[in-house]
Design a protein around this motif. Structure first.
Motif, PDB file in Angstrom:
ATOM      1  N   GLY A   1       0.801  -1.203   0.000  1.00 50.18           N
ATOM      2  CA  GLY A   1       0.000   0.000   0.000  1.00 50.18           C
ATOM      3  C   GLY A   1       0.842   1.265   0.000  1.00 50.18           C
ATOM      4  N   HIS A   2       1.958   1.246   0.771  1.00 50.03           N
ATOM      5  CA  HIS A   2       2.785   2.448   0.839  1.00 50.03           C
ATOM      6  C   HIS A   2       3.445   2.745  -0.502  1.00 50.03           C
ATOM      7  CE1 HIS A   2       5.872  -0.641   1.559  1.00 50.03           C
ATOM      8  NE2 HIS A   2       6.753   0.249   1.154  1.00 50.03           N
ATOM      9  N   LEU A   3       3.640   1.704  -1.344  1.00 52.72           N
ATOM     10  CA  LEU A   3       4.208   1.934  -2.668  1.00 52.72           C
ATOM     11  C   LEU A   3       3.228   2.705  -3.553  1.00 52.72           C
ATOM     12  CD1 LEU A   3       5.910  -1.518  -3.348  1.00 52.72           C
ATOM     13  CD2 LEU A   3       6.980   0.612  -2.591  1.00 52.72           C
ATOM     14  N   TYR A   4       1.947   2.378  -3.443  1.00 52.37           N
ATOM     15  CA  TYR A   4       0.920   3.093  -4.196  1.00 52.37           C
ATOM     16  C   TYR A   4       0.832   4.539  -3.716  1.00 52.37           C
ATOM     17  CZ  TYR A   4      -3.808   4.537  -5.607  1.00 52.37           C
ATOM     18  OH  TYR A   4      -4.881   5.226  -6.109  1.00 52.37           O
ATOM     19  N   LEU A   5       0.851   4.745  -2.410  1.00 54.79           N
ATOM     20  CA  LEU A   5       0.793   6.098  -1.862  1.00 54.79           C
ATOM     21  C   LEU A   5       1.997   6.917  -2.318  1.00 54.79           C
ATOM     22  CD1 LEU A   5      -0.348   5.337   1.812  1.00 54.79           C
ATOM     23  CD2 LEU A   5      -1.720   6.343  -0.019  1.00 54.79           C
ATOM     24  N   ARG A   6       3.170   6.292  -2.317  1.00 57.42           N
ATOM     25  CA  ARG A   6       4.368   7.007  -2.760  1.00 57.42           C
ATOM     26  C   ARG A   6       4.289   7.333  -4.245  1.00 57.42           C
ATOM     27  NH1 ARG A   6       9.342   7.045  -4.906  1.00 57.42           N
ATOM     28  NH2 ARG A   6      11.020   8.061  -3.710  1.00 57.42           N
ATOM     29  N   ALA A   7       3.734   6.414  -5.031  1.00 59.59           N
ATOM     30  CA  ALA A   7       3.615   6.654  -6.471  1.00 59.59           C
ATOM     31  C   ALA A   7       2.698   7.838  -6.754  1.00 59.59           C
ATOM     32  CB  ALA A   7       3.081   5.397  -7.161  1.00 59.59           C
ATOM     33  N   VAL A   8       1.589   7.929  -6.023  1.00 64.37           N
ATOM     34  CA  VAL A   8       0.659   9.042  -6.194  1.00 64.37           C
ATOM     35  C   VAL A   8       1.328  10.346  -5.775  1.00 64.37           C
ATOM     36  CG1 VAL A   8      -1.526  10.049  -5.415  1.00 64.37           C
ATOM     37  CG2 VAL A   8      -1.398   7.602  -5.922  1.00 64.37           C
ATOM     38  N   ALA A   9       2.045  10.320  -4.647  1.00 60.59           N
ATOM     39  CA  ALA A   9       2.739  11.516  -4.169  1.00 60.59           C
ATOM     40  C   ALA A   9       3.823  11.948  -5.156  1.00 60.59           C
ATOM     41  CB  ALA A   9       3.360  11.252  -2.798  1.00 60.59           C
ATOM     42  N   THR A  10       4.543  10.979  -5.723  1.00 58.51           N
ATOM     43  CA  THR A  10       5.602  11.287  -6.686  1.00 58.51           C
ATOM     44  C   THR A  10       5.036  11.956  -7.927  1.00 58.51           C
ATOM     45  OG1 THR A  10       6.962   9.428  -5.918  1.00 58.51           O
ATOM     46  CG2 THR A  10       7.439  10.306  -8.106  1.00 58.51           C
ATOM     47  N   ARG A  11       3.928  11.423  -8.427  1.00 57.33           N
ATOM     48  CA  ARG A  11       3.292  12.025  -9.613  1.00 57.33           C
ATOM     49  C   ARG A  11       2.844  13.456  -9.295  1.00 57.33           C
ATOM     50  NH1 ARG A  11      -1.976   9.799 -13.078  1.00 57.33           N
ATOM     51  NH2 ARG A  11      -2.338  11.756 -14.208  1.00 57.33           N
ATOM     52  N   ALA A  12       2.232  13.655  -8.129  1.00 54.56           N
ATOM     53  CA  ALA A  12       1.770  14.992  -7.761  1.00 54.56           C
ATOM     54  C   ALA A  12       2.938  15.959  -7.610  1.00 54.56           C
ATOM     55  CB  ALA A  12       0.950  14.928  -6.473  1.00 54.56           C
ATOM     56  N   LEU A  13       4.032  15.482  -6.997  1.00 54.92           N
ATOM     57  CA  LEU A  13       5.209  16.334  -6.813  1.00 54.92           C
ATOM     58  C   LEU A  13       5.800  16.791  -8.141  1.00 54.92           C
ATOM     59  CD1 LEU A  13       7.291  14.809  -3.864  1.00 54.92           C
ATOM     60  CD2 LEU A  13       6.494  17.167  -4.072  1.00 54.92           C
ATOM     61  N   ARG A  14       5.723  15.955  -9.159  1.00 49.78           N
ATOM     62  CA  ARG A  14       6.253  16.310 -10.474  1.00 49.78           C
ATOM     63  C   ARG A  14       5.499  17.492 -11.082  1.00 49.78           C
ATOM     64  NH1 ARG A  14       6.858  10.084 -12.638  1.00 49.78           N
ATOM     65  NH2 ARG A  14       8.837   9.617 -11.594  1.00 49.78           N
ATOM     66  N   GLY A  15       4.292  17.735 -10.586  1.00 54.22           N
ATOM     67  CA  GLY A  15       3.526  18.866 -11.066  1.00 54.22           C
ATOM     68  C   GLY A  15       3.731  20.133 -10.257  1.00 54.22           C
ATOM     69  N   CYS A  16       4.474  20.027  -9.159  1.00 54.72           N
ATOM     70  CA  CYS A  16       4.687  21.171  -8.271  1.00 54.72           C
ATOM     71  C   CYS A  16       5.764  22.107  -8.807  1.00 54.72           C
ATOM     72  CB  CYS A  16       5.096  20.698  -6.878  1.00 54.72           C
ATOM     73  SG  CYS A  16       3.823  19.796  -5.975  1.00 54.72           S
ATOM     74  N   SER A  17       5.795  23.299  -8.269  1.00 55.82           N
ATOM     75  CA  SER A  17       6.851  24.250  -8.610  1.00 55.82           C
ATOM     76  C   SER A  17       8.190  23.732  -8.093  1.00 55.82           C
ATOM     77  CB  SER A  17       6.555  25.602  -7.971  1.00 55.82           C
ATOM     78  OG  SER A  17       6.613  25.504  -6.554  1.00 55.82           O
ATOM     79  N   GLU A  18       9.267  24.279  -8.618  1.00 56.78           N
ATOM     80  CA  GLU A  18      10.604  23.847  -8.202  1.00 56.78           C
ATOM     81  C   GLU A  18      10.818  24.084  -6.716  1.00 56.78           C
ATOM     82  OE1 GLU A  18      15.229  25.102  -9.116  1.00 56.78           O
ATOM     83  OE2 GLU A  18      13.784  25.130 -10.758  1.00 56.78           O
TER      84      GLU A  18
END
Length: 217
Positions: free
Chosen positions: A1-18
């Motif tokens: 489950g934590h791998l899925y949560l990390r994957a979602v967080a990683t995708r969202a972070l890629r959309g964030c400002s620097e």
């Protein structure tokens, strides 16, 4: 489950400002679901997001169980990164190995956690900072392809269901929620109208449902 949560967080972070994403470019992190908190009942109203040393983020079972789709989940898991980058949201620090120190410090940590996260109790957090974090997190998920107003949908649902156990704890420590929702809605509407924010639509409710069943998200 934590791998899925990390994957979602990683995708969202890629959309964030620097400013928000850069600290994590070469820094490992993990995102976890906490069933309860230091032995407290699972149906307790405690709603929390906590960052522990080493880039470990924990989200309460109550929080994660309340999302309706992956876009809302993305908003929730990326928001602590936003708070940390923009407002210096404090992380817990322990004198020794944190995993061994948690049980001994549980009562004190619980009280401190409530205070740190509450705009009602913490003078360093106010409605304006919450609004800024909500808008920044919404821009992150929109740029990552998730539905741009998913976070706003989540906040509206909390307001509508504020008498239920899952949302009562949040509402108690989020004064000015009506104003917060109004301002976030206005900012998102203006940003999308001006082309400053993508009107992305991905929600992935089926994938979230599968994760909840298979991995107990």
């Amino acid at each position: 489950g934590h791998l899925y949560l990390r994957a979602v967080a990683t995708r969202a972070l890629r959309g964030c400002s620097e400013e928000i994403a850069k600290p994590w470019w070469n820094q490992p992190f993990a995102v976890y679901r906490a069933k309860n908190y230091f032995g407290r009942p699972a149906n307790d109203r405690l709603w929390f997001q906590i960052q522990l040393p080493g880039g470990n983020f924990f989200h309460s079972d109550t929080l994660l169980a309340s999302v309706k789709n992956e876009a809302e989940l993305a908003f929730l898991v990326v928001r602590p990164f936003v708070m940390h980058a923009i407002h210096g949201w404090p992380e817990f620090k322990f004198p020794q190995d944190w995993s061994k120190e948690i049980p001994r410090m549980a009562p004190e940590a619980l009280l401190k956690l409530r205070e740190l996260q509450s705009s009602k109790l913490n003078a360093k957090i106010d409605v304006a900072k919450d609004i800024a974090a909500d808008i920044a997190a919404s821009k992150c998920i929109a740029e990552a392809g998730y539905r741009f107003d998913a976070g706003l949908d989540y906040l509206r649902r909390i307001r509508a269901e504020n008498k239920l156990d899952w949302s009562a704890g949040f509402v108690e420590h989020a004064p000015g929620l009506d104003y917060r929702i109004e301002r976030v809605e206005k900012e998102i509407t203006e940003a999308t109208a001006l082309g400053k924010m993508k009107r992305s639509q991905t929600t992935n409710p089926a994938r979230l449902l599968a994760a909840q069943k298979l991995w107990n998200i």
